[in-house]
Structure formats: structure tokens, C-alpha cells
Design an enzyme around this catalytic site. Structure first.
Site, PDB file in Angstrom:
ATOM      1  N   ASN A   1      -7.903  -3.095  14.278  1.00 21.59           N
ATOM      2  CA  ASN A   1      -8.963  -3.539  13.637  1.00 21.59           C
ATOM      3  C   ASN A   1      -9.283  -4.707  12.910  1.00 21.59           C
ATOM      4  OD1 ASN A   1      -8.147  -2.283  11.410  1.00 21.59           O
ATOM      5  ND2 ASN A   1      -9.311  -0.693  11.278  1.00 21.59           N
TER       6      ASN A   1
ATOM      7  N   ASP B   1       0.661  -1.066  -0.178  1.00 25.90           N
ATOM      8  CA  ASP B   1       0.099  -0.082  -0.006  1.00 25.90           C
ATOM      9  C   ASP B   1       1.047   1.419  -0.047  1.00 25.90           C
ATOM     10  OD1 ASP B   1       0.913  -0.553   2.605  1.00 25.90           O
ATOM     11  OD2 ASP B   1      -1.112  -1.055   3.270  1.00 25.90           O
TER      12      ASP B   1
HETATM   13  C1  F6R Z   1       1.185  -1.479   6.068  1.00 26.43           C
HETATM   14  C2  F6R Z   1       0.111  -2.173   6.390  1.00 26.43           C
HETATM   15  C3  F6R Z   1      -0.683  -2.168   7.469  1.00 26.43           C
HETATM   16  C4  F6R Z   1       0.056  -2.397   8.790  1.00 26.43           C
HETATM   17  C5  F6R Z   1      -0.966  -2.392   9.935  1.00 26.43           C
HETATM   18  C6  F6R Z   1      -0.001  -2.563  11.401  1.00 26.43           C
HETATM   19  O1  F6R Z   1       1.840  -1.686   4.952  1.00 26.43           O
HETATM   20  O2  F6R Z   1      -0.360  -2.626   5.338  1.00 26.43           O
HETATM   21  O3  F6R Z   1      -1.827  -3.031   7.442  1.00 26.43           O
HETATM   22  O4  F6R Z   1       0.696  -3.541   8.660  1.00 26.43           O
HETATM   23  O5  F6R Z   1      -1.562  -1.142   9.985  1.00 26.43           O
HETATM   24  O6  F6R Z   1       0.818  -1.712  11.473  1.00 26.43           O
HETATM   25  P1  F6R Z   1       1.845  -1.502  12.534  1.00 26.43           P
HETATM   26  O7  F6R Z   1       2.905  -2.563  12.339  1.00 26.43           O
HETATM   27  O8  F6R Z   1       2.424  -0.185  12.741  1.00 26.43           O
HETATM   28  O9  F6R Z   1       1.209  -1.866  13.951  1.00 26.43           O
END
Ligand code: F6R
Length: 272
Positions: free
Chosen positions: A153, A84
Site C-alpha cells: 500500500n 519500527d
Molecule cells: C519493516 C517496515 C515495513 C516493511 C514493509 C515491507 O520494518 O518498516 O515498512 O518494510 O511492510 O515488508 P516486506 O519486506 O515483508 O514485504
């Protein structure tokens, strides 16, 4: 490569199978994950890696940089596709995911940057950008191993909880909880983009292997739902239960609820 695996659990749901590895701490989680990626690259030097950003994989990327410097893994033939990118941020913005990947991984390993793909958040024709991202992915033959974090979530990539989920790469509005969670990286919440381009569930689910990482007690509840709950579009990660090759690597805090004795579902510890 061998590593101290931590506790390994196999969760069987009908014919499908999810392997859960519970490492002692963040460092252990990062090491297990990095070795899984390094093994993939060593066994298939021109593999296609699916990569994620966020706090969770930073330690894994550090380890991969270390292995590359020690000549334990060679990324020269690897291609990568990221999940993303924020809509509206250019690659040189210090909160863009291109910037994150360059600084946490690509600038420090021998990957050819021309072979690293991330959606362009500033594309003039954003719909076209999404379609060409999917075409490119298909042209390269799909992802060999997809690294995922998980939102509190249950989002994966930026596939947010919803009544319906998208198959293809698309533009999505970020939920309030995601904007709040990500505001820690920006100087104010107003600066957090409200939309992103994300690979859809199709691109993710077609990956041959999924490697989902989670760390910390704030992820314990969602990890429990991921592993033992029912499939529900309000928890996009729950769809991974129908993928045939998922490895979940968590630290003890994130794994706390699936380790508990109260767990009524069929979670059996097969190895220590
Ligand atoms: C990032 C992504 C998100 C993160 C998720 C967890 O490329 O696709 O889905 O993996 O928001 O983020 P963290 O690791 O910061 O808790």
C-alpha cells in the site's frame, strides 16, 4: 566492493534524482544492497545505519553476515536505528522487531548491541518513548543510510496511507492490509498487533541516503507508483521523490512495470 549491478536507471524529476537498480532476482537484489551498505560502513566505520525488518531485507542481512565473517566489513563502531516496533510486544517476543534484528543480523556480526536502537514496544510511557527515540537519533547526528522496504500500500516504516503524515516518531494504527500482510508471520491474524511505533517521515527523509528494496511481482505496481507517480500522502513512499539521494534496488519482478515500453514518463536507461 564491486558487483554486477544489473540494469541501472536514473529517474530525473526536476532537480531531484532517484537511481533505480534492477537486479535479476532476489539474490542479486540482496547482493547489490549488501554491498552498498558494506561500502558505507567501510568508508565511514562509525556510521549510523537506519534498518528495516520484513521479508525483503533478510537476504541482504545474510550477505552482510557473510562479509563480516570474511572480514570484509567491520561493524564494531556502527550505530543503528530501526524504523519500527510493534506496540505491546517485548523484545524477546519472537515476532518483535528486536527479536528479528538480533536473529537475522546483530547476533551474527561484531556490532555492539548497546549501539543498536529499536523503539521499545512495551514502554510504559509510549509518548515519551517516541520523543526520546527522536532525541537520541538527533543526538547521534541522524542516519547516514536508511534501508527501507515498501508495503503493497506504499507504506514506509509504518507510515500508513493517510490524509496527513507525521514527521516525528509516533504510535500508529496498522491498516487492515498491513495486518493481513503481516499475519503470515503469526499463527493467526488475531495475534497481529494492531498498533506500532514508527519513525516518522522526518526521521526517514533526513537520512543522507535512502536505500529502498523490493522484490516479487506483488510489489511491481507500488514500485511503478513510487518511481513514476505523483507525490501523494496516500502513497507515503512517493515522498521519497523529493529526497535528493534515493537508491531503489528491485528484482526484475518488482521492476517489471517500470521496465515496460508503455511507461510514458521520463525513465531513461543510462547503464547496463
Ligand atoms: C519493516 C517496515 C515495513 C516493511 C514493509 C515491507 O520494518 O518498516 O515498512 O518494510 O511492510 O515488508 P516486506 O519486506 O515483508 O514485504
Amino acid at each position: 566492493m564491486c558487483y554486477n549491478k544489473g540494469t541501472e536507471i536514473n529517474v530525473e524529476k526536476g532537480v531531484d534524482n532517484m537511481k533505480v537498480i534492477i537486479a535479476k532476482n532476489y539474490e542479486g537484489m540482496s547482493e547489490v544492497a549488501a554491498k552498498i551498505i558494506a561500502d558505507k560502513v567501510n568508508s565511514k566505520p562509525n556510521c549510523i545505519l537506519g534498518l528495516a525488518t520484513g521479508s525483503t531485507p533478510v537476504g541482504m542481512y545474510k550477505k552482510l553476515v557473510e562479509y563480516n565473517k570474511n572480514n570484509e566489513v567491520d561493524f564494531s563502531l556502527v550505530n543503528s536505528f530501526n524504523l519500527d516496533e510493534y506496540k505491546g510486544l517485548s523484545g524477546d517476543h519472537n515476532q518483535s522487531y528486536r527479536y528479528f534484528m538480533d536473529n537475522n543480523l546483530f547476533n551474527h556480526i561484531n556490532i555492539n548491541k548497546a549501539n543498536t536502537f529499536i523503539p521499545n514496544g512495551k514502554a510504559e510511557n509510549i509518548e515519551e518513548e517516541c520523543r526520546s527515540y527522536d532525541s537520541k537519533l538527533a543526538e547521534y547526528g541522524g542516519i547516514d543510510i536508511q534501508v527501507l522496504g515498501i508495503g503493497n500500500n506504499g507504506h514506509i516504516g509504518f507510515n500508513e496511507p493517510s490524509d496527513t503524515l507525521s514527521v516525528c516518531t509516533h504510535v500508529t494504527e496498522l491498516t487492515k492490509t498491513t495486518i493481513e500482510a503481516n499475519s503470515r508471520f503469526f499463527s493467526s491474524i488475531e495475534e497481529v498487533p494492531t498498533e506500532a511505533i514508527t519513525m516518522g517521515l522526518g526521521g526517514i527523509m533526513r537520512a543522507k541516503t535512502i536505500l529502498l528494496l523490493a522484490s516479487g511481482s506483488q510489489k511491481a505496481e507500488i514500485i511503478s507508483k513510487l518511481v513514476t507517480g505523483k507525490i501523494n500522502t496516500k502513497i507515503p513512499a512517493s515522498l521519497l521523490q523529493i529526497h535528493s539521494n534515493v537508491i531503489v534496488v528491485v528484482d526484475e519482478e518488482a521492476g517489471a512495470l517500470i521496465m515496460s515500453n508503455d511507461n510514458k514518463l521520463a525513465v531513461s536507461i543510462v547503464k547496463n
